[in-house]
Design a protein around this motif. Structure first.
Motif, PDB file in Angstrom:
ATOM      1  N   MET A   5      28.088 -25.711  51.325  1.00 17.66           N
ATOM      2  CA  MET A   5      27.312 -24.474  51.371  1.00 17.66           C
ATOM      3  C   MET A   5      25.825 -24.771  51.258  1.00 17.66           C
ATOM      4  O   MET A   5      25.430 -25.865  50.874  1.00 17.66           O
ATOM      5  N   ALA A   6      25.016 -23.798  51.618  1.00 13.18           N
ATOM      6  CA  ALA A   6      23.569 -23.979  51.513  1.00 13.18           C
ATOM      7  C   ALA A   6      23.178 -24.069  50.041  1.00 13.18           C
ATOM      8  O   ALA A   6      23.467 -23.175  49.256  1.00 13.18           O
ATOM      9  N   LEU A   7      22.562 -25.157  49.688  1.00 10.39           N
ATOM     10  CA  LEU A   7      22.118 -25.396  48.321  1.00 10.39           C
ATOM     11  C   LEU A   7      20.825 -24.639  48.094  1.00 10.39           C
ATOM     12  O   LEU A   7      19.874 -24.763  48.860  1.00 10.39           O
ATOM     13  N   ARG A   8      20.795 -23.808  47.041  1.00 10.02           N
ATOM     14  CA  ARG A   8      19.616 -22.997  46.730  1.00 10.02           C
ATOM     15  C   ARG A   8      18.711 -23.760  45.762  1.00 10.02           C
ATOM     16  O   ARG A   8      19.100 -24.022  44.634  1.00 10.02           O
ATOM     17  N   CYS A   9      17.512 -24.121  46.241  1.00  7.21           N
ATOM     18  CA  CYS A   9      16.584 -24.956  45.469  1.00  7.21           C
ATOM     19  C   CYS A   9      15.333 -24.192  45.070  1.00  7.21           C
ATOM     20  O   CYS A   9      14.824 -23.366  45.820  1.00  7.21           O
ATOM     21  N   PHE A  10      14.842 -24.508  43.885  1.00  8.08           N
ATOM     22  CA  PHE A  10      13.559 -23.999  43.386  1.00  8.08           C
ATOM     23  C   PHE A  10      12.732 -25.234  43.063  1.00  8.08           C
ATOM     24  O   PHE A  10      13.236 -26.148  42.405  1.00  8.08           O
ATOM     25  N   ILE A  11      11.485 -25.286  43.538  1.00  4.85           N
ATOM     26  CA  ILE A  11      10.654 -26.484  43.363  1.00  4.85           C
ATOM     27  C   ILE A  11       9.422 -26.143  42.535  1.00  4.85           C
ATOM     28  O   ILE A  11       8.719 -25.166  42.816  1.00  4.85           O
ATOM     29  N   VAL A  12       9.156 -26.972  41.521  1.00  2.00           N
ATOM     30  CA  VAL A  12       7.970 -26.802  40.677  1.00  2.00           C
ATOM     31  C   VAL A  12       7.112 -28.055  40.810  1.00  2.00           C
ATOM     32  O   VAL A  12       7.535 -29.152  40.427  1.00  2.00           O
ATOM     33  N   ASP A  13       5.914 -27.894  41.368  1.00  2.48           N
ATOM     34  CA  ASP A  13       4.983 -29.010  41.551  1.00  2.48           C
ATOM     35  C   ASP A  13       3.583 -28.439  41.693  1.00  2.48           C
ATOM     36  O   ASP A  13       3.406 -27.395  42.322  1.00  2.48           O
ATOM     37  N   ASP A  14       2.595 -29.109  41.121  1.00  3.94           N
ATOM     38  CA  ASP A  14       1.231 -28.584  41.180  1.00  3.94           C
ATOM     39  C   ASP A  14       0.493 -28.967  42.464  1.00  3.94           C
ATOM     40  O   ASP A  14      -0.624 -28.527  42.690  1.00  3.94           O
ATOM     41  N   ASN A  15       1.130 -29.743  43.341  1.00  9.30           N
ATOM     42  CA  ASN A  15       0.502 -30.182  44.582  1.00  9.30           C
ATOM     43  C   ASN A  15       1.001 -29.314  45.741  1.00  9.30           C
ATOM     44  O   ASN A  15       2.163 -29.418  46.152  1.00  9.30           O
TER      45      ASN A  15
END
Length: 129
Positions: A5-15
């Motif tokens: 299934m489509a993996l639901r991602c959340f990304i935290v990065d200051d760039n």
């Protein structure tokens, strides 16, 4: 399991450049990027509502610490450490003790970031080191 299934991602990065590149890469790999954050405050505000399968957190968020953020996720949100992967351009060996005590599933070098690598970590099929 997760690979089907489509993996639901959340990304935290200051760039901002990395956020854009990571989103493009992961979406090409069949993941759905449900949210992006560049600060601890943004991440804490958004992560519960977006219900990601996995949260990718840069260990160095400018003046903030990704290690502190994952501890705050545990205390202040519904995000469980088993759904957090720490990411960095730093070598894993350079972060040793900090990684060992962080409430996160794994560490992934930014250069190794891919939908497949994330799925292997979450499915428990990633090879150590």
């Amino acid at each position: 399991m997760l690979s089907a299934m489509a993996l639901r991602c959340f990304i935290v990065d200051d760039n901002a450049t990395f956020l854009t590149a990571a989103r493009t890469l992961l979406e090409r790999d069949g993941c759905t990027v449900v949210g992006l954050a560049s600060t601890t405050a943004e991440a804490l505000r958004a992560v519960d509502d977006l219900e990601p399968d996995v949260v990718l957190v840069d260990v160095d968020l400018g003046g903030e610490s990704g290690f502190d953020l994952v501890r705050r996720f545990q205390r202040e949100t519904t995000v469980d450490g088993s759904r957090v992967i720490l990411i960095s351009t730093h070598a894993e060996e350079d972060l040793g003790d900090l990684l060992a005590t962080a409430p996160a599933r794994a560490f992934l070098s930014k250069s190794d970031l891919s939908g497949g690598a994330i799925r292997q970590i979450l499915d428990g099929t990633a090879r150590p080191g």
